[in-house]
Design a protein around this motif. Sequence first.
Motif, PDB file in Angstrom:
ATOM      1  N   GLU A 101       0.707  -1.229  -0.048  1.00 13.62           N
ATOM      2  CA  GLU A 101       0.040   0.117   0.170  1.00 13.62           C
ATOM      3  C   GLU A 101       1.105   1.253   0.034  1.00 13.62           C
ATOM      4  O   GLU A 101       0.574   2.344  -0.514  1.00 13.62           O
ATOM      5  N   ALA A 102       1.958   1.042   0.740  1.00 10.81           N
ATOM      6  CA  ALA A 102       2.884   2.250   0.597  1.00 10.81           C
ATOM      7  C   ALA A 102       3.217   2.708  -0.783  1.00 10.81           C
ATOM      8  O   ALA A 102       3.437   3.834  -1.224  1.00 10.81           O
ATOM      9  N   LEU A 103       3.774   1.538  -1.427  1.00 13.09           N
ATOM     10  CA  LEU A 103       4.229   1.688  -2.993  1.00 13.09           C
ATOM     11  C   LEU A 103       3.030   2.247  -3.730  1.00 13.09           C
ATOM     12  O   LEU A 103       3.228   3.006  -4.661  1.00 13.09           O
ATOM     13  N   GLU A 104       1.853   1.582  -3.564  1.00 16.90           N
ATOM     14  CA  GLU A 104       0.787   1.974  -4.623  1.00 16.90           C
ATOM     15  C   GLU A 104       0.345   3.414  -4.188  1.00 16.90           C
ATOM     16  O   GLU A 104       0.074   4.245  -5.118  1.00 16.90           O
ATOM     17  N   GLY A 105       0.403   3.890  -2.945  1.00 15.27           N
ATOM     18  CA  GLY A 105       0.155   5.117  -2.672  1.00 15.27           C
ATOM     19  C   GLY A 105       0.836   6.069  -3.364  1.00 15.27           C
ATOM     20  O   GLY A 105       0.229   7.105  -3.719  1.00 15.27           O
ATOM     21  N   ARG A 106       2.451   5.839  -3.285  1.00 15.51           N
ATOM     22  CA  ARG A 106       3.310   6.810  -3.996  1.00 15.51           C
ATOM     23  C   ARG A 106       3.015   6.760  -5.461  1.00 15.51           C
ATOM     24  O   ARG A 106       3.031   7.740  -6.124  1.00 15.51           O
ATOM     25  N   PHE A 107       2.632   5.722  -6.064  1.00 12.75           N
ATOM     26  CA  PHE A 107       2.294   5.676  -7.513  1.00 12.75           C
ATOM     27  C   PHE A 107       1.043   6.615  -7.737  1.00 12.75           C
ATOM     28  O   PHE A 107       0.984   7.284  -8.734  1.00 12.75           O
ATOM     29  N   ARG A 108       0.225   6.304  -6.634  1.00 12.25           N
ATOM     30  CA  ARG A 108      -1.093   7.208  -7.155  1.00 12.25           C
ATOM     31  C   ARG A 108      -0.630   8.695  -6.944  1.00 12.25           C
ATOM     32  O   ARG A 108      -1.300   9.602  -7.667  1.00 12.25           O
ATOM     33  N   GLN A 109       0.114   8.775  -5.995  1.00 10.63           N
ATOM     34  CA  GLN A 109       0.275  10.290  -5.754  1.00 10.63           C
ATOM     35  C   GLN A 109       1.091  10.953  -7.020  1.00 10.63           C
ATOM     36  O   GLN A 109       0.954  12.358  -7.353  1.00 10.63           O
ATOM     37  N   LEU A 110       1.951  10.193  -7.865  1.00 10.21           N
ATOM     38  CA  LEU A 110       2.616  10.636  -8.913  1.00 10.21           C
ATOM     39  C   LEU A 110       1.738  10.584 -10.289  1.00 10.21           C
ATOM     40  O   LEU A 110       2.066  10.772 -11.534  1.00 10.21           O
ATOM     41  N   GLY A 111       0.520  10.076 -10.068  1.00 12.87           N
ATOM     42  CA  GLY A 111      -0.550  10.176 -11.146  1.00 12.87           C
ATOM     43  C   GLY A 111      -0.632   8.868 -11.962  1.00 12.87           C
ATOM     44  O   GLY A 111      -1.122   8.949 -13.161  1.00 12.87           O
ATOM     45  N   LYS A 112      -0.061   7.874 -11.411  1.00 14.98           N
ATOM     46  CA  LYS A 112      -0.056   6.432 -12.118  1.00 14.98           C
ATOM     47  C   LYS A 112      -1.393   5.873 -12.109  1.00 14.98           C
ATOM     48  O   LYS A 112      -2.076   5.925 -11.009  1.00 14.98           O
ATOM     49  N   LYS A 113      -1.753   5.093 -13.184  1.00 14.72           N
ATOM     50  CA  LYS A 113      -3.051   4.409 -13.024  1.00 14.72           C
ATOM     51  C   LYS A 113      -2.761   2.743 -12.935  1.00 14.72           C
ATOM     52  O   LYS A 113      -3.715   2.134 -12.725  1.00 14.72           O
ATOM     53  N   GLN A 114      -1.482   2.112 -12.935  1.00 11.77           N
ATOM     54  CA  GLN A 114      -1.485   0.827 -12.758  1.00 11.77           C
ATOM     55  C   GLN A 114      -0.098   0.811 -11.922  1.00 11.77           C
ATOM     56  O   GLN A 114       0.687   1.383 -12.160  1.00 11.77           O
ATOM     57  N   ALA A 115       0.098  -0.462 -11.492  1.00 15.18           N
ATOM     58  CA  ALA A 115       1.206  -1.029 -10.868  1.00 15.18           C
ATOM     59  C   ALA A 115       1.658  -2.148 -11.450  1.00 15.18           C
ATOM     60  O   ALA A 115       0.854  -3.199 -11.844  1.00 15.18           O
ATOM     61  N   ASP A 116       2.894  -2.360 -12.022  1.00 15.73           N
ATOM     62  CA  ASP A 116       3.452  -3.490 -12.777  1.00 15.73           C
ATOM     63  C   ASP A 116       4.512  -4.067 -12.196  1.00 15.73           C
ATOM     64  O   ASP A 116       5.532  -3.364 -11.521  1.00 15.73           O
ATOM     65  N   VAL A 117       4.663  -5.386 -12.264  1.00 13.32           N
ATOM     66  CA  VAL A 117       5.833  -6.147 -11.957  1.00 13.32           C
ATOM     67  C   VAL A 117       6.517  -6.873 -13.307  1.00 13.32           C
ATOM     68  O   VAL A 117       5.724  -7.713 -13.694  1.00 13.32           O
ATOM     69  N   LEU A 118       7.399  -6.214 -14.310  1.00 12.35           N
ATOM     70  CA  LEU A 118       7.951  -6.787 -15.553  1.00 12.35           C
ATOM     71  C   LEU A 118       9.003  -6.359 -15.748  1.00 12.35           C
ATOM     72  O   LEU A 118       9.733  -5.607 -15.009  1.00 12.35           O
ATOM     73  N   PHE A 119       9.571  -6.975 -16.778  1.00 12.11           N
ATOM     74  CA  PHE A 119      10.923  -6.718 -17.401  1.00 12.11           C
ATOM     75  C   PHE A 119      11.413  -5.332 -17.663  1.00 12.11           C
ATOM     76  O   PHE A 119      12.616  -4.996 -17.850  1.00 12.11           O
ATOM     77  N   PHE A 120      10.351  -4.534 -17.980  1.00 10.79           N
ATOM     78  CA  PHE A 120      10.814  -2.979 -18.132  1.00 10.79           C
ATOM     79  C   PHE A 120      11.361  -2.425 -16.960  1.00 10.79           C
ATOM     80  O   PHE A 120      11.790  -1.064 -17.122  1.00 10.79           O
ATOM     81  N   ASN A 121      11.104  -2.737 -15.870  1.00 16.59           N
ATOM     82  CA  ASN A 121      11.861  -2.109 -14.670  1.00 16.59           C
ATOM     83  C   ASN A 121      13.479  -1.779 -14.735  1.00 16.59           C
ATOM     84  O   ASN A 121      14.047  -2.740 -15.008  1.00 16.59           O
ATOM     85  N   PRO A 122      13.786  -0.467 -14.766  1.00 16.26           N
ATOM     86  CA  PRO A 122      15.227  -0.383 -15.043  1.00 16.26           C
ATOM     87  C   PRO A 122      16.075  -0.785 -13.761  1.00 16.26           C
ATOM     88  O   PRO A 122      17.277  -0.936 -13.801  1.00 16.26           O
ATOM     89  N   MET A 123      15.456  -1.067 -12.432  1.00 13.14           N
ATOM     90  CA  MET A 123      16.066  -1.573 -11.458  1.00 13.14           C
ATOM     91  C   MET A 123      16.203  -3.234 -11.579  1.00 13.14           C
ATOM     92  O   MET A 123      15.428  -3.717 -10.982  1.00 13.14           O
ATOM     93  N   MET A 124      17.345  -3.671 -12.396  1.00 13.38           N
ATOM     94  CA  MET A 124      17.499  -5.185 -12.354  1.00 13.38           C
ATOM     95  C   MET A 124      18.135  -5.910 -11.199  1.00 13.38           C
ATOM     96  O   MET A 124      19.332  -5.436 -10.541  1.00 13.38           O
ATOM     97  N   LEU A 125      17.614  -6.896 -10.739  1.00 10.13           N
ATOM     98  CA  LEU A 125      17.883  -7.735  -9.758  1.00 10.13           C
ATOM     99  C   LEU A 125      18.546  -8.855 -10.279  1.00 10.13           C
ATOM    100  O   LEU A 125      17.701  -9.879 -10.872  1.00 10.13           O
ATOM    101  N   PRO A 126      19.760  -9.195 -10.057  1.00 15.30           N
ATOM    102  CA  PRO A 126      20.321 -10.194 -10.520  1.00 15.30           C
ATOM    103  C   PRO A 126      19.914 -11.641  -9.667  1.00 15.30           C
ATOM    104  O   PRO A 126      19.765 -11.341  -8.320  1.00 15.30           O
ATOM    105  N   TRP A 127      19.937 -12.913 -10.382  1.00 11.16           N
ATOM    106  CA  TRP A 127      19.485 -14.061  -9.693  1.00 11.16           C
ATOM    107  C   TRP A 127      20.193 -14.979 -10.001  1.00 11.16           C
ATOM    108  O   TRP A 127      20.904 -15.191 -11.055  1.00 11.16           O
ATOM    109  N   TYR A 128      20.541 -16.243  -8.976  1.00 10.67           N
ATOM    110  CA  TYR A 128      21.274 -17.446  -9.431  1.00 10.67           C
ATOM    111  C   TYR A 128      20.450 -18.400 -10.230  1.00 10.67           C
ATOM    112  O   TYR A 128      19.431 -18.742  -9.701  1.00 10.67           O
TER     113      TYR A 128
END
Length: 323
Positions: A101-128
């Motif tokens: 809810e904290a993340l979604e609240g910030r998205f709404r504050q910035l005028g975003k209409k959707q929350a996504d989890v996908l490969f366009f995210n520029p913060m790339m998380l490496p995994w084994y």
Amino acid sequence: MRIESWDPSYSDAVIRLWNTEAVKDGYKELTGRSFNEIFLSSRYFDKDNTFVVREEDGTITGFACGCTGSDLPLGAVAGYITCIVLSEDRQTDANYRLLLEALEGRFRQLGKKQADVLFFNPMMLPWYIPDTPGHEHNNAPGVPADSRLYGFLLGEGYIERARECAMYLNLSEFSIPDEIRAKEARTAAEGYAVELFDPARHEGIEAMLQGFDNPLWQQEIAASTANGVPVVIAAHRGQAVGFAGPVIRQESGRGYFAGIGVHPDHEGHGLGSLLFFKLCEAFKGIGTEYMSLYTGSTNPAIRIYEKAGFETVKQFAVMRKEL
């Protein structure tokens, strides 16, 4: 316990939390340097979109980060969830919900209409990659489908829009099969050659790249061929009509490549599979230890990868919620 926005003093505690909990989902451990590179020094980092769970004694038991950017794909309407991590004794729906809810609240504050989890995210998380000697992939394209977070997001109204298969090949086991060699001979009879780019024998790279609606390819492949970085190309009587690459061995031993494409005017000749097999051969030729890639679970290209010896080693869910 309470939710607090980011402060640099939390860095060490968050790294310890990550290296205790996030690694259980296969993510690579963080160091001070990699935490700074992935999160803090990113131009998309937003301290008001980064949160911790802080206990009364000051212990950090949760961490969540999201990002936005008008220049990102879907950036005008979407906020990206990068991660939500909780210590094992705090992994309840109520606590996940506080951070979400904290993340979604910030998205709404910035005028975003959707929350996504996908490969366009520029913060790339490496995994084994499981069951390998520390082989890693540089980015997670969604939520690990076997994670606690995945089930929670489904319950919070997030829709699974696609399933990404992470595929892996140990290149010591690779060889081009006779079937592909026969296909190469047939395309040669039609005037095609699939080989490493040679400026003395090939031309038309920029014209070929203009056939793809992909600025990354246009920039990276043009630069690679101009600067002598190996690229596998398909050429028709010397004119470039497709590519695979660039052929770069990363420090981890992984074969890095931006993609594979065949110009629409030259589809239907089997050039895509030839390019892929020749790419694998080129990587093996420069001492690359392994390759890893993503493909959608319903993408017919998965059969080409499997024929080359790739196996699905992990699955990630691409998810979205309308805000």
